[in-house]
Enzyme design. Structure first.
Site, mmCIF file in Angstrom:
data_model
loop_
_atom_site.group_PDB
_atom_site.id
_atom_site.type_symbol
_atom_site.label_atom_id
_atom_site.label_comp_id
_atom_site.label_asym_id
_atom_site.label_seq_id
_atom_site.Cartn_x
_atom_site.Cartn_y
_atom_site.Cartn_z
ATOM 1 N N ARG A 167 0.823 -1.215 0.000
ATOM 2 C CA ARG A 167 0.000 0.000 0.000
ATOM 3 C C ARG A 167 0.853 1.260 0.000
ATOM 4 O O ARG A 167 0.413 2.322 -0.457
ATOM 5 C CB ARG A 167 -0.991 -0.011 1.171
ATOM 6 C CG ARG A 167 -2.160 -0.950 0.953
ATOM 7 C CD ARG A 167 -2.950 -1.118 2.238
ATOM 8 N NE ARG A 167 -2.138 -1.725 3.273
ATOM 9 C CZ ARG A 167 -1.968 -3.046 3.427
ATOM 10 N NH1 ARG A 167 -2.612 -3.875 2.639
ATOM 11 N NH2 ARG A 167 -1.174 -3.517 4.358
ATOM 12 N N GLU A 211 5.677 -9.669 14.416
ATOM 13 C CA GLU A 211 5.097 -10.082 15.689
ATOM 14 C C GLU A 211 5.418 -11.557 15.939
ATOM 15 O O GLU A 211 5.813 -11.947 17.033
ATOM 16 C CB GLU A 211 3.589 -9.849 15.650
ATOM 17 C CG GLU A 211 3.003 -9.710 17.029
ATOM 18 C CD GLU A 211 1.540 -9.317 16.975
ATOM 19 O OE1 GLU A 211 1.065 -8.934 15.896
ATOM 20 O OE2 GLU A 211 0.895 -9.397 18.034
HETATM 21 P P1 5GP Z 1 4.518 -2.389 11.173
HETATM 22 O O1 5GP Z 1 5.734 -2.853 10.442
HETATM 23 O O2 5GP Z 1 4.604 -0.934 11.581
HETATM 24 O O3 5GP Z 1 4.124 -3.281 12.303
HETATM 25 O O4 5GP Z 1 3.293 -2.536 10.188
HETATM 26 C C1 5GP Z 1 3.116 -1.591 9.202
HETATM 27 C C2 5GP Z 1 2.928 -2.261 7.878
HETATM 28 O O5 5GP Z 1 1.878 -3.209 7.924
HETATM 29 C C3 5GP Z 1 2.574 -1.229 6.845
HETATM 30 O O6 5GP Z 1 3.277 -1.509 5.656
HETATM 31 C C4 5GP Z 1 1.078 -1.372 6.679
HETATM 32 O O7 5GP Z 1 0.729 -1.318 5.312
HETATM 33 C C5 5GP Z 1 0.743 -2.722 7.252
HETATM 34 N N1 5GP Z 1 -0.362 -2.655 8.228
HETATM 35 C C6 5GP Z 1 -0.339 -3.049 9.512
HETATM 36 N N2 5GP Z 1 -1.552 -2.891 10.075
HETATM 37 C C7 5GP Z 1 -2.353 -2.385 9.124
HETATM 38 C C8 5GP Z 1 -3.739 -1.993 9.089
HETATM 39 O O8 5GP Z 1 -4.506 -2.082 10.050
HETATM 40 N N3 5GP Z 1 -4.195 -1.480 7.909
HETATM 41 C C9 5GP Z 1 -3.401 -1.356 6.825
HETATM 42 N N4 5GP Z 1 -3.927 -0.826 5.702
HETATM 43 N N5 5GP Z 1 -2.108 -1.721 6.826
HETATM 44 C C10 5GP Z 1 -1.590 -2.230 7.963
#
Ligand code: 5GP
Length: 178
Positions: free
Chosen positions: A66, A103
């Protein structure tokens, strides 16, 4: 205000996706709305300009998948190039690779070695900041190229997760904290 309004109206919560207990922020209704999509792209692009409106970045990097959708129009709005950060094995040319913790388990992100130049000032763009793992790994990739991550712009930050800690002193611009 237009961007925040669009986010509030056009991002929907999907309970138990991709697994039980997770509430997923679905941005597809926002992307389907040209006024809302345009407003959030313009708001994200502000992270690449100074107070006088001058563009202060050389490149915009977006994270699969995204992040691509948002980072590419942000790059065009700023008049600079775009570079994709991808999951393992997708980029065809020489890459830098970074392993980072999920995670549960691990993942690998890659960036073409010639995607950003040494000394470039790079703006990172993604849709959601959750744990910060993706953002932290992307900062590492940019630095491996000898470039400097100077900002990270997202639509939404999941405030209860403290993802900002993962990017250290790189300033985070989040249009909405949820
Ligand atoms: P992080 O690495 O910060 O844990 O997760 C962020 C990444 O996972 C981003 O690339 C994001 O696109 C995706 N992501 C995690 N949770 C969500 C969510 O609730 N909605 C969307 N659209 N993307 C998420």
């Amino acid at each position: 205000a237009r961007a925040v309004d669009a986010l509030t109206r056009l991002v929907r919560d999907i309970p138990d996706f991709p697994e039980p207990g997770i509430v997923f922020k679905d941005i597809t209704p926002l992307l389907a709305d040209p006024a809302g999509f345009g407003a959030v792209v313009e708001a994200l692009a502000e992270a690449g300009r100074d107070e006088d409106g001058q563009v202060v970045v050389d490149k915009v990097v977006g994270m699969e998948a995204r992040g691509f959708i948002l980072a590419a129009p942000v790059a065009l709005a700023l008049g600079v190039g775009f570079a994709p950060v991808r999951k393992a094995g997708k980029l065809p040319h020489l890459t830098h690779r970074v392993d980072y913790a999920l995670e549960y388990g691990e993942a690998v992100l890659e960036l073409h070695r010639d995607a950003v130049a040494a000394g470039d000032r790079v703006l990172l763009v993604d849709d959601v900041l959750a744990t910060g793992g993706t953002a932290g790994a992307t900062c590492d990739l940019v630095r491996r190229c000898g470039a400097e991550p100077v900002g990270f712009a997202v639509l939404m930050e999941l405030g209860f997760l403290d993802g900002r800690a993962a990017v250290g002193d790189v300033p985070v611009t989040s249009l909405l904290t949820v």
